[in-house]
Design a protein around this motif. Structure first.
Motif, PDB file in Angstrom:
ATOM      1  N   ILE A  62       0.850  -1.193   0.000  1.00 12.05           N
ATOM      2  CA  ILE A  62       0.000   0.000   0.000  1.00 12.05           C
ATOM      3  C   ILE A  62       0.885   1.243   0.000  1.00 12.05           C
ATOM      4  O   ILE A  62       1.818   1.362   0.784  1.00 12.05           O
ATOM      5  CB  ILE A  62      -0.933   0.016   1.225  1.00 12.05           C
ATOM      6  N   GLY A  63       0.591   2.148  -0.912  1.00 10.28           N
ATOM      7  CA  GLY A  63       1.341   3.396  -1.023  1.00 10.28           C
ATOM      8  C   GLY A  63       2.575   3.290  -1.907  1.00 10.28           C
ATOM      9  O   GLY A  63       3.185   4.299  -2.229  1.00 10.28           O
ATOM     10  N   ALA A  64       2.929   2.080  -2.306  1.00 11.04           N
ATOM     11  CA  ALA A  64       4.128   1.882  -3.125  1.00 11.04           C
ATOM     12  C   ALA A  64       3.780   1.906  -4.611  1.00 11.04           C
ATOM     13  O   ALA A  64       2.640   1.694  -5.011  1.00 11.04           O
ATOM     14  CB  ALA A  64       4.796   0.554  -2.770  1.00 11.04           C
ATOM     15  N   THR A  65       4.795   2.186  -5.409  1.00 11.28           N
ATOM     16  CA  THR A  65       4.674   2.246  -6.858  1.00 11.28           C
ATOM     17  C   THR A  65       5.522   1.130  -7.452  1.00 11.28           C
ATOM     18  O   THR A  65       6.676   0.956  -7.064  1.00 11.28           O
ATOM     19  CB  THR A  65       5.166   3.610  -7.374  1.00 11.28           C
ATOM     20  N   SER A  66       4.958   0.388  -8.391  1.00  8.46           N
ATOM     21  CA  SER A  66       5.709  -0.704  -9.020  1.00  8.46           C
ATOM     22  C   SER A  66       6.694  -0.153 -10.034  1.00  8.46           C
ATOM     23  O   SER A  66       6.557   0.973 -10.512  1.00  8.46           O
ATOM     24  CB  SER A  66       4.753  -1.663  -9.740  1.00  8.46           C
ATOM     25  N   ALA A  67       7.660  -0.968 -10.373  1.00  6.39           N
ATOM     26  CA  ALA A  67       8.528  -0.684 -11.512  1.00  6.39           C
ATOM     27  C   ALA A  67       7.708  -0.922 -12.778  1.00  6.39           C
ATOM     28  O   ALA A  67       6.709  -1.644 -12.745  1.00  6.39           O
ATOM     29  CB  ALA A  67       9.738  -1.617 -11.488  1.00  6.39           C
ATOM     30  N   PRO A  68       8.105  -0.354 -13.899  1.00  6.71           N
ATOM     31  CA  PRO A  68       7.397  -0.651 -15.147  1.00  6.71           C
ATOM     32  C   PRO A  68       7.469  -2.144 -15.457  1.00  6.71           C
ATOM     33  O   PRO A  68       8.483  -2.791 -15.200  1.00  6.71           O
ATOM     34  CB  PRO A  68       8.165   0.143 -16.202  1.00  6.71           C
ATOM     35  N   PHE A  69       6.383  -2.681 -15.982  1.00  7.45           N
ATOM     36  CA  PHE A  69       6.355  -4.087 -16.373  1.00  7.45           C
ATOM     37  C   PHE A  69       5.437  -4.243 -17.577  1.00  7.45           C
ATOM     38  O   PHE A  69       4.629  -3.369 -17.873  1.00  7.45           O
ATOM     39  CB  PHE A  69       5.888  -4.984 -15.210  1.00  7.45           C
ATOM     40  N   LYS A  70       5.606  -5.375 -18.254  1.00  9.18           N
ATOM     41  CA  LYS A  70       4.853  -5.630 -19.484  1.00  9.18           C
ATOM     42  C   LYS A  70       3.745  -6.643 -19.249  1.00  9.18           C
ATOM     43  O   LYS A  70       3.925  -7.621 -18.524  1.00  9.18           O
ATOM     44  CB  LYS A  70       5.789  -6.153 -20.568  1.00  9.18           C
ATOM     45  N   SER A  71       2.591  -6.384 -19.868  1.00  5.88           N
ATOM     46  CA  SER A  71       1.492  -7.346 -19.899  1.00  5.88           C
ATOM     47  C   SER A  71       1.056  -7.486 -21.353  1.00  5.88           C
ATOM     48  O   SER A  71       1.639  -6.871 -22.247  1.00  5.88           O
ATOM     49  CB  SER A  71       0.315  -6.860 -19.042  1.00  5.88           C
ATOM     50  N   THR A  72       0.002  -8.226 -21.583  1.00  5.57           N
ATOM     51  CA  THR A  72      -0.513  -8.392 -22.941  1.00  5.57           C
ATOM     52  C   THR A  72      -1.099  -7.087 -23.479  1.00  5.57           C
ATOM     53  O   THR A  72      -1.270  -6.944 -24.684  1.00  5.57           O
ATOM     54  CB  THR A  72      -1.594  -9.485 -22.985  1.00  5.57           C
ATOM     55  N   HIS A  73      -1.391  -6.124 -22.602  1.00  2.00           N
ATOM     56  CA  HIS A  73      -1.991  -4.853 -23.021  1.00  2.00           C
ATOM     57  C   HIS A  73      -0.967  -3.750 -23.268  1.00  2.00           C
ATOM     58  O   HIS A  73      -1.317  -2.700 -23.796  1.00  2.00           O
ATOM     59  CB  HIS A  73      -2.998  -4.383 -21.975  1.00  2.00           C
ATOM     60  N   GLY A  74       0.277  -3.960 -22.846  1.00  2.00           N
ATOM     61  CA  GLY A  74       1.315  -2.947 -23.004  1.00  2.00           C
ATOM     62  C   GLY A  74       2.178  -2.880 -21.755  1.00  2.00           C
ATOM     63  O   GLY A  74       2.355  -3.878 -21.059  1.00  2.00           O
ATOM     64  N   TYR A  75       2.672  -1.683 -21.460  1.00  2.00           N
ATOM     65  CA  TYR A  75       3.566  -1.467 -20.328  1.00  2.00           C
ATOM     66  C   TYR A  75       2.827  -0.672 -19.253  1.00  2.00           C
ATOM     67  O   TYR A  75       2.139   0.301 -19.552  1.00  2.00           O
ATOM     68  CB  TYR A  75       4.823  -0.717 -20.772  1.00  2.00           C
ATOM     69  N   HIS A  76       2.991  -1.100 -17.999  1.00  2.00           N
ATOM     70  CA  HIS A  76       2.259  -0.503 -16.887  1.00  2.00           C
ATOM     71  C   HIS A  76       3.186  -0.042 -15.775  1.00  2.00           C
ATOM     72  O   HIS A  76       4.271  -0.587 -15.594  1.00  2.00           O
ATOM     73  CB  HIS A  76       1.335  -1.542 -16.216  1.00  2.00           C
ATOM     74  N   ILE A  77       2.654   0.893 -14.971  1.00  2.00           N
ATOM     75  CA  ILE A  77       3.166   1.231 -13.654  1.00  2.00           C
ATOM     76  C   ILE A  77       1.929   1.232 -12.766  1.00  2.00           C
ATOM     77  O   ILE A  77       0.893   1.789 -13.144  1.00  2.00           O
ATOM     78  CB  ILE A  77       3.830   2.620 -13.609  1.00  2.00           C
ATOM     79  N   ILE A  78       2.022   0.624 -11.594  1.00  2.00           N
ATOM     80  CA  ILE A  78       0.891   0.548 -10.671  1.00  2.00           C
ATOM     81  C   ILE A  78       1.219   1.279  -9.377  1.00  2.00           C
ATOM     82  O   ILE A  78       2.318   1.134  -8.841  1.00  2.00           O
ATOM     83  CB  ILE A  78       0.533  -0.919 -10.341  1.00  2.00           C
ATOM     84  N   LEU A  79       0.237   2.020  -8.868  1.00  2.00           N
ATOM     85  CA  LEU A  79       0.280   2.579  -7.510  1.00  2.00           C
ATOM     86  C   LEU A  79      -0.806   1.867  -6.719  1.00  2.00           C
ATOM     87  O   LEU A  79      -1.980   1.951  -7.068  1.00  2.00           O
ATOM     88  CB  LEU A  79       0.013   4.087  -7.524  1.00  2.00           C
ATOM     89  N   CYS A  80      -0.411   1.141  -5.679  1.00  2.00           N
ATOM     90  CA  CYS A  80      -1.377   0.435  -4.835  1.00  2.00           C
ATOM     91  C   CYS A  80      -1.893   1.407  -3.773  1.00  2.00           C
ATOM     92  O   CYS A  80      -1.111   2.002  -3.028  1.00  2.00           O
ATOM     93  CB  CYS A  80      -0.716  -0.769  -4.157  1.00  2.00           C
ATOM     94  N   GLU A  81      -3.215   1.564  -3.718  1.00  2.00           N
ATOM     95  CA  GLU A  81      -3.814   2.491  -2.758  1.00  2.00           C
ATOM     96  C   GLU A  81      -4.504   1.812  -1.581  1.00  2.00           C
ATOM     97  O   GLU A  81      -4.785   2.463  -0.578  1.00  2.00           O
ATOM     98  CB  GLU A  81      -4.817   3.391  -3.460  1.00  2.00           C
TER      99      GLU A  81
END
Length: 148
Positions: free
Chosen positions: A125-144
């Motif tokens: 919670i509160g952390a941000t992921s490193a960029p990663f790839k999925s079938t939809h493209g490249y993401h960064i996630i912030l968990c709230e």
């Protein structure tokens, strides 16, 4: 599928740097992914996550967004404020959720595909992921948030 999420975690600066220095419940965190163990942060035990994300088709564009997060917060060991993440999502994300600051709301396990779910449910919670790839493209996630 699973190797995409692992590759992102191996870069070092992403979710471990942003979420690793949380302090406090280190002894319970080691039980978080075990059988029936409950950790203070809910990693491995929660059934719902509240998250924001940035989605880009091109790796260069997601890396540019991540660089802004690093320069503003992550390199200093700070957490990215959700309002600031939302501004970057509105600017960079190619997902319709970008207009809402990347807000995905609450979603259960099993709703999101492979690597996205893996990263969303393993980011503190509160952390941000490193960029990663999925079938939809490249993401960064912030968990709230997390809940059962």
């Amino acid at each position: 599928m699973g190797k995409d999420a692992k590759a992102a975690g191996g870069k070092g600066k992403g979710k471990q740097a942003a979420g690793g220095g949380g302090g406090g419940g280190d002894e319970s965190a080691s039980k978080g992914k075990g059988k029936g163990g409950k950790s203070a942060d809910g990693l491995g035990t929660c059934t719902y996550v509240k998250a924001r994300h940035i989605l880009c088709e091109k790796q260069g564009k997601i890396n540019e967004a991540y660089k802004k997060l690093q320069d503003g917060w992550l390199d200093n060991g700070d957490k990215v404020p959700p309002a600031e993440f939302a501004k970057l999502a509105a600017e960079y994300s190619e997902c319709p959720s970008g207009k809402k600051g990347g807000d995905l709301g609450w979603f259960p396990r099993g709703k999101m595909a492979g690597p996205f779910q893996d990263v969303a449910f393993s980011t503190q919670i509160g952390a941000t992921s490193a960029p990663f790839k999925s079938t939809h493209g490249y993401h960064i996630i912030l968990c709230e948030g997390r809940k059962n």
